[in-house]
Structures are given as structure tokens and as C-alpha cells.
Design an enzyme around this catalytic site. Structure first.
Site, mmCIF file in Angstrom:
data_model
loop_
_atom_site.group_PDB
_atom_site.id
_atom_site.type_symbol
_atom_site.label_atom_id
_atom_site.label_comp_id
_atom_site.label_asym_id
_atom_site.label_seq_id
_atom_site.Cartn_x
_atom_site.Cartn_y
_atom_site.Cartn_z
ATOM 1 N N SER A 26 0.835 -1.200 0.000
ATOM 2 C CA SER A 26 0.000 0.000 0.000
ATOM 3 C C SER A 26 0.869 1.248 0.000
ATOM 4 C CB SER A 26 -0.898 0.025 1.238
ATOM 5 O OG SER A 26 -1.866 -0.984 1.188
ATOM 6 N N ASN A 113 -10.678 -8.370 2.810
ATOM 7 C CA ASN A 113 -11.673 -7.839 1.878
ATOM 8 C C ASN A 113 -12.745 -7.032 2.595
ATOM 9 O OD1 ASN A 113 -10.160 -9.325 0.114
ATOM 10 N ND2 ASN A 113 -11.790 -10.726 -0.502
ATOM 11 N N THR A 158 -25.895 37.656 -17.860
ATOM 12 C CA THR A 158 -26.104 36.389 -18.559
ATOM 13 C C THR A 158 -25.186 36.412 -19.773
ATOM 14 O OG1 THR A 158 -27.903 37.212 -19.965
ATOM 15 C CG2 THR A 158 -28.528 36.269 -17.833
ATOM 16 N N HIS A 159 -24.639 35.263 -20.122
ATOM 17 C CA HIS A 159 -23.670 35.178 -21.225
ATOM 18 C C HIS A 159 -22.479 36.116 -20.989
ATOM 19 C CE1 HIS A 159 -26.827 33.034 -23.437
ATOM 20 N NE2 HIS A 159 -27.642 34.009 -23.078
ATOM 21 N N SER A 280 3.575 39.081 -7.650
ATOM 22 C CA SER A 280 4.359 38.593 -8.775
ATOM 23 C C SER A 280 5.842 38.710 -8.450
ATOM 24 C CB SER A 280 4.044 39.420 -10.027
ATOM 25 O OG SER A 280 5.001 39.203 -11.033
ATOM 26 N N LYS A 286 1.536 43.746 -8.815
ATOM 27 C CA LYS A 286 0.496 42.725 -8.942
ATOM 28 C C LYS A 286 -0.063 42.274 -7.599
ATOM 29 C CE LYS A 286 -0.836 40.896 -12.056
ATOM 30 N NZ LYS A 286 -0.274 39.721 -12.763
ATOM 31 N N ASN A 288 -2.635 39.095 -6.892
ATOM 32 C CA ASN A 288 -3.294 38.002 -7.609
ATOM 33 C C ASN A 288 -4.222 37.194 -6.711
ATOM 34 O OD1 ASN A 288 -1.757 38.669 -9.898
ATOM 35 N ND2 ASN A 288 -0.081 37.325 -9.255
ATOM 36 N N GLU A 293 -7.542 30.827 -8.123
ATOM 37 C CA GLU A 293 -6.945 30.083 -9.225
ATOM 38 C C GLU A 293 -6.636 28.639 -8.830
ATOM 39 O OE1 GLU A 293 -3.707 31.933 -11.293
ATOM 40 O OE2 GLU A 293 -4.554 33.935 -11.014
ATOM 41 N N TYR A 320 -14.471 -9.274 -4.690
ATOM 42 C CA TYR A 320 -13.326 -8.406 -4.473
ATOM 43 C C TYR A 320 -12.262 -8.631 -5.547
ATOM 44 C CZ TYR A 320 -9.543 -5.780 -2.526
ATOM 45 O OH TYR A 320 -8.540 -4.864 -2.374
ATOM 46 N N LYS A 328 -9.111 4.153 -2.641
ATOM 47 C CA LYS A 328 -8.475 5.013 -1.628
ATOM 48 C C LYS A 328 -7.682 6.145 -2.284
ATOM 49 C CE LYS A 328 -7.148 1.104 0.216
ATOM 50 N NZ LYS A 328 -8.295 0.249 -0.161
#
Length: 468
Positions: A26, A113, A158-159, A280, A286, A288, A293, A320, A328
Site C-alpha cells: 500500500s 476484503n 447572462t452570457h 508577482s 500585482k 493576484n 486560481e 473483491y 483510496k
């Protein structure tokens, strides 16, 4: 020196190759399931006492030792060794090191299992509540900002084009409503996941652990799984969990996208707090919205995790298979991502400085009050198809003259169409426009205030579920 424990292999003539061991072991992150495996093992020890495999005294000794192992792992005294194939092997090694042959009795009547299925289900049920608690902190931040800006006017889009004036609170609450549904999805998922796989053993059920309903109750489940093959071979609860987290990540990305726009120089609606922004390395000026993001970018991980699980499940024979261990990987990635993203988003929203006057100024840009003209004409008996055409002609006239709708004189209105009179002018303000949207769920400040109270009550109810 740590001795190697292996839960299989007696029928083999040679040891596993190093390559086989590396592939089969694992990943380190999977050992986070130690608490769940110990909890399951304690419940199983009680089941073995009921079955007569362990005496009362042996059961008490094993349970006390498992509890001590848990404390040692949590404190760092005990840790997995490279030769521990998985969390089950690791804990059995510790148990046998401390109790000798008695520790080996615990394996009777169960399999890796049903242990693996149960450990992850317990973990996800716990973590779903942690995620909801973090999400509710974001809800609190949105509610606080919405409460402060119930009457703050802003352009609705809208749009990505100016459409109609709204209150900024109404815009914020649109995101909060999506998050409230995400929380409901977690609770609904949890209800379907409240079945225990313990007692299914490898796939046919156990000939020793015959009272799975007892261990199910002890572990907080409603009941055992109905079918032992389904118990160990299904991971639709993991796929569904991943859908809920992916949907949440998409909803978070939508808020993140709006925060980019709102905080830009071009919009100028909000200013980010310095503690929740970055700069930046080359451009000193800047500031940001990196939290937004990163949130938007990491939604890709959660979406891909859902896809990973669905592809892994497709076409598997029904019991299984080791393919299922991918559950996981995808689930941990989703949880770890949300545990980073949600507190940062909550802090960013809570500390936003809102520029109400700039929003109000922009709320009528792009002829956002045009619908008020068409609605006024319709209320005065003009068929809406005609009202639409008249209003379109009025907007064209304004563009040609370089004026706004509210700047028009009665003579200018009549020049476009005689049915346009000075009586329409009081309706051509953003305040009047939002006040007119007074139906249930509308942007009128009175309706927004009611929405805030209903949402706050819902959040309190959801908080009680998360704390249960």
C-alpha cells in the site's frame, strides 16, 4: 528488530519477488486508515467473544492492546515498516509482537476484503462531516457578506453580458444555495452508506462472525450489508462520494471564477485582503487571486478522481478484486484537496472589501434597465411581443444618441413610440428594478432578507448533522 508479518503465502514455494512486493504494498498515504482499522478490530474482537473464539478475558486483553497500539501510532512510537504490506498487516504485526499467539486469534472470521471495505467507509463517513463543517464556514462568510450587502446594487450578467440590476447579496446567495445542495448530497450519500461490510469476510460471509448486526451498531451503521458479495465487491458508495466532492469542486470553481472578475481592475467590485492574495516575482504592482486560481485548478483533480473510480469499476467481476484499491487513491485525493481549499476560500470571502458605489455605477451600464421598459409597456396593455420590439428600438435610439435610458426626455420617448410616456421614467432606476422583482426567490431586498434567514436556519440544521 521488526519481524515481518504476512497474512498469506503458506501454499507458495517461494517468497514474493521484490518487484511484486513493491507493487503490492500500500502507498504510505493508505496507512491513515489505522484508526478505522483499530475501531473495526475492536468491534470484531467483541464478535469473536460472542462466537466463543475468544474468552471474555482474551477479548478484554486484545481490546486493551489495540487501544494502546492506537495511542502509540498516534504519538509516533509505532509506525509502519517497509515490510508491512498494508494497514491490516501492520496492525496484526504489532498485536502479535505484544500478545504472541493470542494476537493471531483476531483474524478468525474476517478477511482483508471486508476490512478494507469497512475501513474506507468509516473514514469517508467521518470525513464527509469534516468537509461539511469546512463548507459551512464558507457559507457563514457568504451569509455575512450577503447580510451586509442586501441593498447593494450590482449588474447581473447572462452570457457574461450585463443583463439586469440585482443586489450583490442575491449574487452571493446564488453560490450559497449551490453549496447547501452539496451539503444535502453528503447527508444523502451518508444515509445510503450506513451499511456495514463487516461479516462479509472474503465474499461468502463468515462461518464465525454470525452477528454482524451487533458490530454494525457499534460502528455507527444502521445495519449490515444485505449481501456479502456486494459488501466486498461494490464501491458505488465511493464513486458517489467522489461525485459529490467533484460537484462541490465545480461549484467552488464557479465562485472562484467570479472572484477573478470582481477583483479585476476592469470590474473593480472587490479588493482582496492582503492575507488572501499573492504577488508577482517580477511585477511589483500585482495582487493576484491565487486562492481562487488554485481552487479552480484543483477541481480538475476531483473530476478526474471520479472518472478514475468509474473506469476502475467498469467490467469488474462481482466480488473483491485488487483493482478496487484505487478507491483510496481517488478518495484521499479528493479529501486532501478540499481540506486545503475550503478554509482558504472561506477566509478570502470573509475578508473581501466590497466597493458598493462602483457596483451601483455599473448596475445600469449596458442598458440593464431595458426590461423595465418592456415590462411597463406590458402592464399598460401592450402585447409583450410588441413591447420587446419597441424597447429594442429605444435601445438602438439611445446608442445612436450616446445616452442612457434614464437620460431620455418625454419627447425623445414619444419619438420612438407614442406609447412610451414620461410615466415610465420612475421605473428606470436600479432601485426600482430590483424592488419590482419581489416574487419568491427574487432579488428584491425584502425577498433577499427572507432568503438569508431561511438559509441561515438550513445551515444551522446542516451543522447539527456535521457535528453528530
Amino acid at each position: 528488530m521488526t519481524q515481518s508479518t504476512q497474512l498469506w503465502g503458506a501454499r507458495f514455494r517461494s517468497a514474493p519477488s521484490p518487484a511484486m512486493k513493491r507493487l503490492s504494498r500500500s502507498p504510505d498515504s493508505y496507512f491513515r486508515l489505522v484508526p478505522q482499522d483499530l475501531t473495526s478490530s475492536i468491534a470484531h474482537a467483541r464478535e469473536l467473544v460472542r462466537a466463543g473464539i475468544l474468552s471474555d478475558g482474551e477479548g478484554e486483553t486484545i481490546i486493551a492492546t489495540l487501544t494502546a497500539i492506537g495511542a502509540d501510532v498516534a504519538s509516533g512510537i509505532a509506525a509502519p515498516a517497509p515490510q508491512d504490506e498494508d494497514v491490516h498487516t501492520f496492525l496484526e504485526r504489532l498485536l502479535v509482537e505484544r500478545l504472541g499467539a493470542l494476537g493471531g486469534k483476531l483474524r478468525a472470521g474476517r478477511s482483508r476484503n471486508d476490512q478494507a471495505a469497512n475501513d474506507l467507509k468509516l473514514y469517508l463517513r467521518e470525513k464527509s462531516r469534516h468537509i461539511v463543517a469546512d463548507l459551512l464556514r464558507l457559507q457563514d462568510a457568504l451569509l455575512a457578506q450577503a447580510t451586509a450587502h442586501q441593498g447593494t446594487l450590482a449588474p447581473g450578467f447572462t452570457h457574461l453580458q450585463p443583463a439586469q440590476p440585482v443586489t450583490f447579496a442575491h449574487q452571493l446567495l446564488a453560490h450559497a444555495q449551490a453549496y447547501s445542495r452539496d451539503i444535502d448530497r453528503f447527508a444523502d450519500w451518508d444515509r445510503r452508506s450506513a451499511r456495514s461490510p463487516l461479516g462479509a469476510a472474503a465474499m461468502a460471509g463468515s462461518a464465525i462472525a454470525l452477528h454482524a448486526e451487533e458490530s454494525a451498531r457499534e460502528l455507527g451503521y444502521d445495519a449490515p450489508c444485505e449481501n456479502s458479495i456486494d459488501a466486498v465487491g461494490s464501491r458505488d458508495h465511493v464513486a458517489e462520494f467522489l461525485f459529490v466532492t467533484a460537484m462541490l469542486s465545480v461549484d467552488l470553481a464557479r465562485l472562484a471564477e467570479e472572484i477573478f472578475l470582481w477583483s479585476s481592475r476592469q470590474f473593480g467590485w472587490v479588493t482582496l485582503d492582503d492575507a488572501y492574495a499573492t504577488g508577482s516575482s517580477i511585477m511589483p504592482q500585482k495582487k493576484n487571486a491565487d486562492i481562487a486560481e488554485l481552487t479552480r485548478g484543483r477541481s480538475a483533480r476531483l473530476i478526474s478522481g471520479l472518472n478514475l473510480m468509474l473506469v476502475a469499476l467498469k467490467g469488474l467481476p462481482f466480488a473483491y478484486n485488487r483493482d478496487l484499491s484505487e478507491d483510496k487513491f481517488a478518495a484521499f485525493e479528493a479529501i486532501d484537496t478540499l481540506e486545503l481549499v475550503l478554509p482558504a476560500m472561506a477566509g478570502m470571502v470573509a475578508t473581501l472589501t466590497v466597493h458598493a458605489e462602483e457596483m451601483k455605477r455599473q448596475s445600469v451600464d449596458g442598458f440593464t434597465l431595458a426590461t423595465e421598459v418592456a415590462d411597463w409597456l406590458a402592464r399598460n396593455g401592450v402585447p409583450f411581443s410588441e413591447a420587446h420590439e419597441i424597447t429594442g428600438a429605444l435601445v438602438r435610439f439611445c446608442e445612436e444618441q450616446g445616452v442612457g435610458l434614464s437620460d431620455l426626455s418625454p419627447d425623445a420617448l414619444a419619438a420612438v413610440d407614442p406609447r412610451l410616456t414620461a410615466e415610465v421614467l420612475p421605473h428606470l432606476t436600479p432601485e426600482a428594478a430590483v424592488a419590482a422583482r419581489a416574487g419568491y426567490g427574487g432579488t428584491a431586498p425584502a425577498r433577499v432578507a427572507e432568503q438569508i434567514e431561511r438559509l441561515r436556519a438550513l445551515c444551522d440544521q446542516q451543522r447539527r448533522w456535521a457535528e453528530a
